[in-house]
Design an enzyme around this catalytic site. Sequence first.
Site, mmCIF file in Angstrom:
data_model
loop_
_atom_site.group_PDB
_atom_site.id
_atom_site.type_symbol
_atom_site.label_atom_id
_atom_site.label_comp_id
_atom_site.label_asym_id
_atom_site.label_seq_id
_atom_site.Cartn_x
_atom_site.Cartn_y
_atom_site.Cartn_z
ATOM 1 N N LEU A 1 8.170 -41.230 5.818
ATOM 2 C CA LEU A 1 8.109 -39.810 6.154
ATOM 3 C C LEU A 1 6.691 -39.269 6.010
ATOM 4 O O LEU A 1 6.229 -38.493 6.857
ATOM 5 C CB LEU A 1 9.077 -39.025 5.273
ATOM 6 C CG LEU A 1 9.333 -37.582 5.721
ATOM 7 C CD1 LEU A 1 9.977 -37.553 7.095
ATOM 8 C CD2 LEU A 1 10.208 -36.853 4.711
ATOM 9 N N GLU B 1 0.823 -1.204 0.000
ATOM 10 C CA GLU B 1 0.000 0.000 0.000
ATOM 11 C C GLU B 1 0.864 1.263 0.000
ATOM 12 O O GLU B 1 0.606 2.218 -0.737
ATOM 13 C CB GLU B 1 -0.919 0.025 1.226
ATOM 14 C CG GLU B 1 -1.851 -1.177 1.323
ATOM 15 C CD GLU B 1 -1.278 -2.315 2.150
ATOM 16 O OE1 GLU B 1 -2.031 -2.900 2.939
ATOM 17 O OE2 GLU B 1 -0.069 -2.613 2.008
#
Length: 345
Positions: free
Chosen positions: A279, A55
Amino acid sequence: MAFSDAERRAMARALELAARGPRSRNPQVGAVILSPHGDVLAEGWHRGAGTAHAEVDALSHLPEGGARGATAVVTLEPCNHTGRTGPCAEALIAAGVARVVYAVTDPGVISGGGARRLRDAGVDAEGGLMAEEGDALVGPWITATRLGRPHVTVKWAQSLDGRAAAADGTSQWITGGEARADVHRRRAEADAIVIGTGTLLADDPQLTARLDGALAPAQPVPVVIGTRPVPPHAAVRSHPAVAETGEPLAYATRDLAAVLADLRERGLHRVFVEGGPTLASAFLRAGLADRVLAYVAPVLLGGPRTALDDIGVETIGAARRLVVESMVPLGADVLFEARLHEGDS
Protein backbone atom coordinates in the site's frame (compact mmCIF):
# COMPACT_ATOMS: atom_id res chain seq x y z
CA MET A 1 7.04 42.35 8.83
CA ALA A 2 6.75 43.97 12.26
CA PHE A 3 4.52 42.37 14.87
CA SER A 4 4.12 43.56 18.45
CA ASP A 5 4.63 41.36 21.49
CA ALA A 6 0.91 41.63 22.20
CA GLU A 7 0.14 40.35 18.70
CA ARG A 8 2.52 37.43 19.15
CA ARG A 9 0.88 36.48 22.45
CA ALA A 10 -2.53 36.82 20.86
CA MET A 11 -1.56 34.56 17.95
CA ALA A 12 -0.30 31.87 20.33
CA ARG A 13 -3.66 32.07 22.10
CA ALA A 14 -5.58 32.02 18.79
CA LEU A 15 -3.80 28.81 17.82
CA GLU A 16 -4.86 27.25 21.14
CA LEU A 17 -8.44 28.34 20.51
CA ALA A 18 -8.39 27.01 16.96
CA ALA A 19 -7.48 23.52 18.20
CA ARG A 20 -10.78 23.43 20.12
CA GLY A 21 -12.70 23.35 16.86
CA PRO A 22 -13.65 20.07 15.20
CA ARG A 23 -11.68 18.53 12.37
CA SER A 24 -14.07 18.69 9.46
CA ARG A 25 -14.49 20.00 5.92
CA ASN A 26 -13.70 23.43 7.36
CA PRO A 27 -10.37 24.57 8.79
CA GLN A 28 -9.77 24.96 12.51
CA VAL A 29 -9.47 28.72 13.10
CA GLY A 30 -9.07 30.88 16.19
CA ALA A 31 -9.25 34.65 16.66
CA VAL A 32 -8.36 37.20 19.34
CA ILE A 33 -9.45 40.86 19.29
CA LEU A 34 -6.97 43.32 20.82
CA SER A 35 -7.58 46.90 21.92
CA PRO A 36 -5.38 49.67 20.47
CA HIS A 37 -3.30 49.28 23.65
CA GLY A 38 -2.83 45.52 23.18
CA ASP A 39 -5.37 44.29 25.75
CA VAL A 40 -7.53 41.27 24.92
CA LEU A 41 -11.11 42.34 24.22
CA ALA A 42 -12.60 39.08 22.96
CA GLU A 43 -11.80 35.57 21.73
CA GLY A 44 -13.47 33.15 19.36
CA TRP A 45 -13.05 29.99 17.33
CA HIS A 46 -14.87 28.10 14.62
CA ARG A 47 -17.08 25.34 16.01
CA GLY A 48 -17.91 23.55 12.76
CA ALA A 49 -19.73 23.82 9.45
CA GLY A 50 -22.62 26.29 9.51
CA THR A 51 -21.49 28.02 12.73
CA ALA A 52 -19.95 31.46 13.02
CA HIS A 53 -16.37 31.73 11.80
CA ALA A 54 -13.73 32.55 14.42
CA GLU A 55 -13.62 36.28 13.67
CA VAL A 56 -17.40 36.66 13.84
CA ASP A 57 -17.55 34.51 16.97
CA ALA A 58 -15.02 36.82 18.66
CA LEU A 59 -16.83 39.97 17.50
CA SER A 60 -20.12 38.62 18.87
CA HIS A 61 -18.74 38.97 22.41
CA LEU A 62 -18.31 42.74 22.01
CA PRO A 63 -20.92 45.49 22.19
CA GLU A 64 -21.72 47.44 19.03
CA GLY A 65 -18.71 49.60 18.22
CA GLY A 66 -16.54 47.68 20.67
CA ALA A 67 -14.07 46.63 17.97
CA ARG A 68 -13.57 50.06 16.46
CA GLY A 69 -9.83 50.74 16.10
CA ALA A 70 -8.99 47.24 17.35
CA THR A 71 -6.64 44.60 15.94
CA ALA A 72 -7.96 41.17 14.98
CA VAL A 73 -5.39 38.37 15.29
CA VAL A 74 -6.49 35.30 13.31
CA THR A 75 -4.82 31.99 12.51
CA LEU A 76 -6.07 31.99 8.89
CA GLU A 77 -6.55 34.88 6.47
CA PRO A 78 -10.16 36.08 6.85
CA CYS A 79 -12.40 34.59 4.18
CA ASN A 80 -13.76 36.62 1.29
CA HIS A 81 -16.85 34.70 0.24
CA THR A 82 -20.42 33.99 1.28
CA GLY A 83 -21.20 30.37 2.06
CA ARG A 84 -23.36 29.28 4.98
CA THR A 85 -22.02 32.41 6.66
CA GLY A 86 -20.96 35.78 5.30
CA PRO A 87 -17.41 36.89 4.47
CA CYS A 88 -15.30 37.49 7.58
CA ALA A 89 -13.34 40.25 5.84
CA GLU A 90 -16.57 42.21 5.43
CA ALA A 91 -17.56 41.60 9.07
CA LEU A 92 -14.23 42.97 10.28
CA ILE A 93 -14.55 46.02 8.06
CA ALA A 94 -18.10 46.67 9.28
CA ALA A 95 -16.94 46.34 12.90
CA GLY A 96 -14.36 49.11 12.39
CA VAL A 97 -11.28 46.97 12.97
CA ALA A 98 -8.14 48.94 12.11
CA ARG A 99 -5.65 46.09 11.71
CA VAL A 100 -5.75 42.37 10.96
CA VAL A 101 -2.84 40.01 11.62
CA TYR A 102 -3.03 36.42 10.36
CA ALA A 103 -0.74 33.40 10.27
CA VAL A 104 -1.55 31.56 7.03
CA THR A 105 -2.85 32.74 3.66
CA ASP A 106 -6.12 31.18 2.50
CA PRO A 107 -5.35 29.39 -0.80
CA GLY A 108 -8.98 29.03 -1.86
CA VAL A 109 -9.97 30.45 -5.23
CA ILE A 110 -13.36 31.42 -3.80
CA SER A 111 -12.59 31.97 -0.13
CA GLY A 112 -9.16 33.60 -0.53
CA GLY A 113 -8.41 37.27 -1.08
CA GLY A 114 -9.67 38.52 2.27
CA ALA A 115 -6.49 40.47 2.99
CA ARG A 116 -6.78 42.32 -0.30
CA ARG A 117 -10.39 43.21 0.46
CA LEU A 118 -9.39 44.49 3.88
CA ARG A 119 -6.60 46.63 2.45
CA ASP A 120 -8.95 48.04 -0.20
CA ALA A 121 -11.17 49.18 2.67
CA GLY A 122 -8.26 50.89 4.43
CA VAL A 123 -7.61 48.15 7.00
CA ASP A 124 -3.97 47.29 7.67
CA ALA A 125 -3.66 43.53 6.95
CA GLU A 126 -0.45 41.62 7.52
CA GLY A 127 0.21 37.87 7.33
CA GLY A 128 2.94 35.44 8.31
CA LEU A 129 2.91 35.72 12.11
CA MET A 130 3.69 32.22 13.48
CA ALA A 131 3.13 30.87 10.00
CA GLU A 132 4.84 27.55 10.72
CA GLU A 133 2.58 26.83 13.68
CA GLY A 134 -0.45 27.95 11.70
CA ASP A 135 0.47 25.73 8.79
CA ALA A 136 0.84 22.73 11.09
CA LEU A 137 -2.76 23.30 12.15
CA VAL A 138 -4.40 23.97 8.77
CA GLY A 139 -1.81 22.51 6.39
CA PRO A 140 -3.87 19.37 5.70
CA TRP A 141 -6.96 21.51 4.99
CA ILE A 142 -4.86 23.64 2.64
CA THR A 143 -3.71 20.50 0.82
CA ALA A 144 -7.33 19.40 0.49
CA THR A 145 -8.28 22.82 -0.84
CA ARG A 146 -5.38 23.07 -3.28
CA LEU A 147 -5.22 19.47 -4.53
CA GLY A 148 -8.79 18.34 -4.01
CA ARG A 149 -7.72 15.43 -1.77
CA PRO A 150 -6.59 14.90 1.83
CA HIS A 151 -3.05 15.44 3.03
CA VAL A 152 -1.38 12.00 2.97
CA THR A 153 1.42 10.82 5.24
CA VAL A 154 2.97 7.45 4.39
CA LYS A 155 4.69 5.69 7.28
CA TRP A 156 6.81 2.58 7.50
CA ALA A 157 9.39 0.97 9.79
CA GLN A 158 12.50 -0.66 8.36
CA SER A 159 15.83 -2.20 9.20
CA LEU A 160 19.03 -0.37 8.34
CA ASP A 161 19.25 -2.42 5.14
CA GLY A 162 15.74 -1.42 4.06
CA ARG A 163 13.70 -4.46 5.07
CA ALA A 164 10.20 -4.29 6.55
CA ALA A 165 10.25 -7.90 7.79
CA ALA A 166 12.45 -10.94 8.16
CA ALA A 167 12.46 -13.63 5.49
CA ASP A 168 9.69 -15.56 7.27
CA GLY A 169 7.46 -12.46 7.35
CA THR A 170 7.85 -11.62 11.03
CA SER A 171 8.17 -7.90 11.72
CA GLN A 172 7.21 -7.26 15.37
CA TRP A 173 9.14 -5.45 16.48
CA ILE A 174 11.75 -3.93 14.17
CA THR A 175 11.72 -0.67 16.09
CA GLY A 176 11.71 -0.05 19.83
CA GLY A 177 9.19 1.34 22.25
CA GLU A 178 10.02 5.02 21.74
CA ALA A 179 9.46 4.77 18.00
CA ARG A 180 6.18 2.93 18.49
CA ALA A 181 5.02 5.58 20.98
CA ASP A 182 5.81 8.27 18.39
CA VAL A 183 3.69 6.42 15.83
CA HIS A 184 0.75 6.40 18.23
CA ARG A 185 1.13 10.13 18.84
CA ARG A 186 0.97 10.74 15.11
CA ARG A 187 -2.01 8.42 14.74
CA ALA A 188 -3.81 10.58 17.28
CA GLU A 189 -3.17 13.63 15.10
CA ALA A 190 -4.68 11.97 12.02
CA ASP A 191 -8.29 11.94 10.86
CA ALA A 192 -8.00 8.52 9.21
CA ILE A 193 -5.57 5.61 9.39
CA VAL A 194 -5.32 3.46 6.27
CA ILE A 195 -4.18 -0.12 5.78
CA GLY A 196 -4.59 -2.72 3.05
CA THR A 197 -6.38 -6.01 3.40
CA GLY A 198 -3.02 -7.82 3.31
CA THR A 199 -1.92 -6.14 6.53
CA LEU A 200 -5.39 -6.59 8.01
CA LEU A 201 -5.36 -10.34 7.44
CA ALA A 202 -1.71 -10.83 8.44
CA ASP A 203 -1.58 -8.70 11.61
CA ASP A 204 -5.24 -8.13 12.64
CA PRO A 205 -4.51 -4.60 13.97
CA GLN A 206 -7.11 -2.55 15.84
CA LEU A 207 -5.60 0.72 14.50
CA THR A 208 -6.19 2.71 17.67
CA ALA A 209 -4.08 5.60 18.90
CA ARG A 210 -2.72 5.21 22.42
CA LEU A 211 -0.94 7.81 24.51
CA ASP A 212 0.87 6.66 27.65
CA GLY A 213 -0.88 3.32 27.34
CA ALA A 214 -4.42 4.72 27.28
CA LEU A 215 -6.71 5.41 24.35
CA ALA A 216 -6.15 8.92 22.98
CA PRO A 217 -9.16 11.28 23.25
CA ALA A 218 -9.18 11.69 19.47
CA GLN A 219 -9.13 8.51 17.40
CA PRO A 220 -8.47 8.25 13.64
CA VAL A 221 -11.18 6.59 11.57
CA PRO A 222 -9.95 3.13 10.45
CA VAL A 223 -9.89 2.62 6.68
CA VAL A 224 -9.25 -0.65 4.85
CA ILE A 225 -8.44 -0.77 1.13
CA GLY A 226 -8.57 -3.98 -0.88
CA THR A 227 -10.84 -6.44 -2.60
CA ARG A 228 -10.90 -9.02 0.19
CA PRO A 229 -13.61 -8.54 2.84
CA VAL A 230 -12.98 -7.53 6.44
CA PRO A 231 -13.39 -10.71 8.55
CA PRO A 232 -16.37 -10.75 10.94
CA HIS A 233 -14.17 -10.93 14.04
CA ALA A 234 -11.40 -8.56 12.92
CA ALA A 235 -9.99 -6.44 15.75
CA VAL A 236 -10.58 -3.26 13.75
CA ARG A 237 -14.33 -3.76 14.16
CA SER A 238 -13.94 -2.87 17.85
CA HIS A 239 -12.17 0.41 17.08
CA PRO A 240 -13.73 3.27 19.14
CA ALA A 241 -14.40 5.35 16.02
CA VAL A 242 -16.66 2.63 14.57
CA ALA A 243 -17.97 1.17 17.83
CA GLU A 244 -21.62 1.85 16.98
CA THR A 245 -21.60 0.02 13.65
CA GLY A 246 -18.57 -2.24 13.93
CA GLU A 247 -17.80 -1.36 10.33
CA PRO A 248 -14.55 0.39 9.36
CA LEU A 249 -14.54 2.34 6.14
CA ALA A 250 -13.80 -0.35 3.57
CA TYR A 251 -13.07 0.25 -0.10
CA ALA A 252 -13.06 -2.77 -2.40
CA THR A 253 -10.98 -0.99 -5.00
CA ARG A 254 -7.42 -0.22 -6.05
CA ASP A 255 -8.40 3.31 -7.14
CA LEU A 256 -6.61 5.29 -4.45
CA ALA A 257 -7.64 8.65 -5.91
CA ALA A 258 -11.30 7.66 -5.58
CA VAL A 259 -10.73 6.58 -1.97
CA LEU A 260 -9.10 9.89 -1.13
CA ALA A 261 -11.89 11.82 -2.82
CA ASP A 262 -14.44 10.06 -0.64
CA LEU A 263 -12.40 10.62 2.51
CA ARG A 264 -12.19 14.32 1.72
CA GLU A 265 -15.95 14.44 1.17
CA ARG A 266 -16.32 12.96 4.65
CA GLY A 267 -14.18 15.79 6.06
CA LEU A 268 -11.15 13.56 6.73
CA HIS A 269 -8.21 15.76 5.73
CA ARG A 270 -5.32 14.10 7.59
CA VAL A 271 -4.70 10.60 6.23
CA PHE A 272 -2.07 8.35 7.80
CA VAL A 273 -1.10 5.38 5.62
CA GLU A 274 0.29 2.53 7.66
CA GLY A 275 -0.49 -0.45 5.48
CA GLY A 276 2.73 -2.24 4.64
CA PRO A 277 5.01 -2.17 1.57
CA THR A 278 2.30 -2.85 -1.03
CA LEU A 279 0.00 0.00 0.00
CA ALA A 280 2.82 2.44 0.81
CA SER A 281 4.35 1.81 -2.61
CA ALA A 282 0.98 2.23 -4.32
CA PHE A 283 0.45 5.68 -2.80
CA LEU A 284 3.97 6.77 -3.75
CA ARG A 285 3.68 5.31 -7.25
CA ALA A 286 0.39 7.16 -7.81
CA GLY A 287 1.88 10.48 -6.65
CA LEU A 288 -0.61 10.67 -3.78
CA ALA A 289 1.82 11.10 -0.87
CA ASP A 290 2.77 14.41 0.70
CA ARG A 291 4.98 13.30 3.58
CA VAL A 292 7.03 10.24 4.49
CA LEU A 293 7.84 8.97 7.96
CA ALA A 294 10.56 6.31 7.85
CA TYR A 295 11.46 4.75 11.19
CA VAL A 296 14.89 3.14 10.78
CA ALA A 297 16.17 0.57 13.28
CA PRO A 298 19.88 -0.32 13.62
CA VAL A 299 19.32 -3.97 12.70
CA LEU A 300 20.14 -6.00 9.57
CA LEU A 301 17.63 -8.50 8.18
CA GLY A 302 18.58 -9.18 4.57
CA GLY A 303 16.19 -11.16 2.41
CA PRO A 304 13.49 -10.11 -0.03
CA ARG A 305 10.98 -8.26 2.17
CA THR A 306 11.88 -4.67 1.35
CA ALA A 307 10.14 -1.69 2.91
CA LEU A 308 8.99 -0.54 -0.54
CA ASP A 309 8.49 -2.33 -3.82
CA ASP A 310 7.75 -0.79 -7.23
CA ILE A 311 7.11 2.95 -6.97
CA GLY A 312 7.49 3.63 -10.69
CA VAL A 313 11.21 4.45 -10.72
CA GLU A 314 12.92 2.74 -13.66
CA THR A 315 16.08 4.84 -13.84
CA ILE A 316 18.08 6.96 -11.43
CA GLY A 317 16.94 10.11 -13.17
CA ALA A 318 13.38 9.29 -12.17
CA ALA A 319 14.22 8.85 -8.46
CA ARG A 320 11.67 10.34 -6.08
CA ARG A 321 13.64 13.08 -4.35
CA LEU A 322 12.67 14.00 -0.80
CA VAL A 323 13.28 17.03 1.36
CA VAL A 324 14.30 15.72 4.79
CA GLU A 325 12.87 18.07 7.38
CA SER A 326 14.04 16.29 10.51
CA MET A 327 16.01 13.30 11.77
CA VAL A 328 14.81 12.46 15.25
CA PRO A 329 16.55 9.92 17.52
CA LEU A 330 13.98 7.69 19.22
CA GLY A 331 15.88 5.41 21.55
CA ALA A 332 18.12 3.28 19.33
CA ASP A 333 16.05 4.16 16.24
CA VAL A 334 15.95 7.22 14.00
CA LEU A 335 12.89 8.81 12.43
CA PHE A 336 13.39 10.45 9.04
CA GLU A 337 10.58 12.92 8.41
CA ALA A 338 10.50 14.14 4.83
CA ARG A 339 8.21 15.73 2.28
CA LEU A 340 7.94 15.11 -1.41
CA HIS A 341 9.23 17.77 -3.76
CA GLU A 342 6.44 19.96 -5.14
CA GLY A 343 5.24 18.26 -8.29
CA ASP A 344 6.29 14.78 -7.11
CA SER A 345 3.14 14.30 -5.08
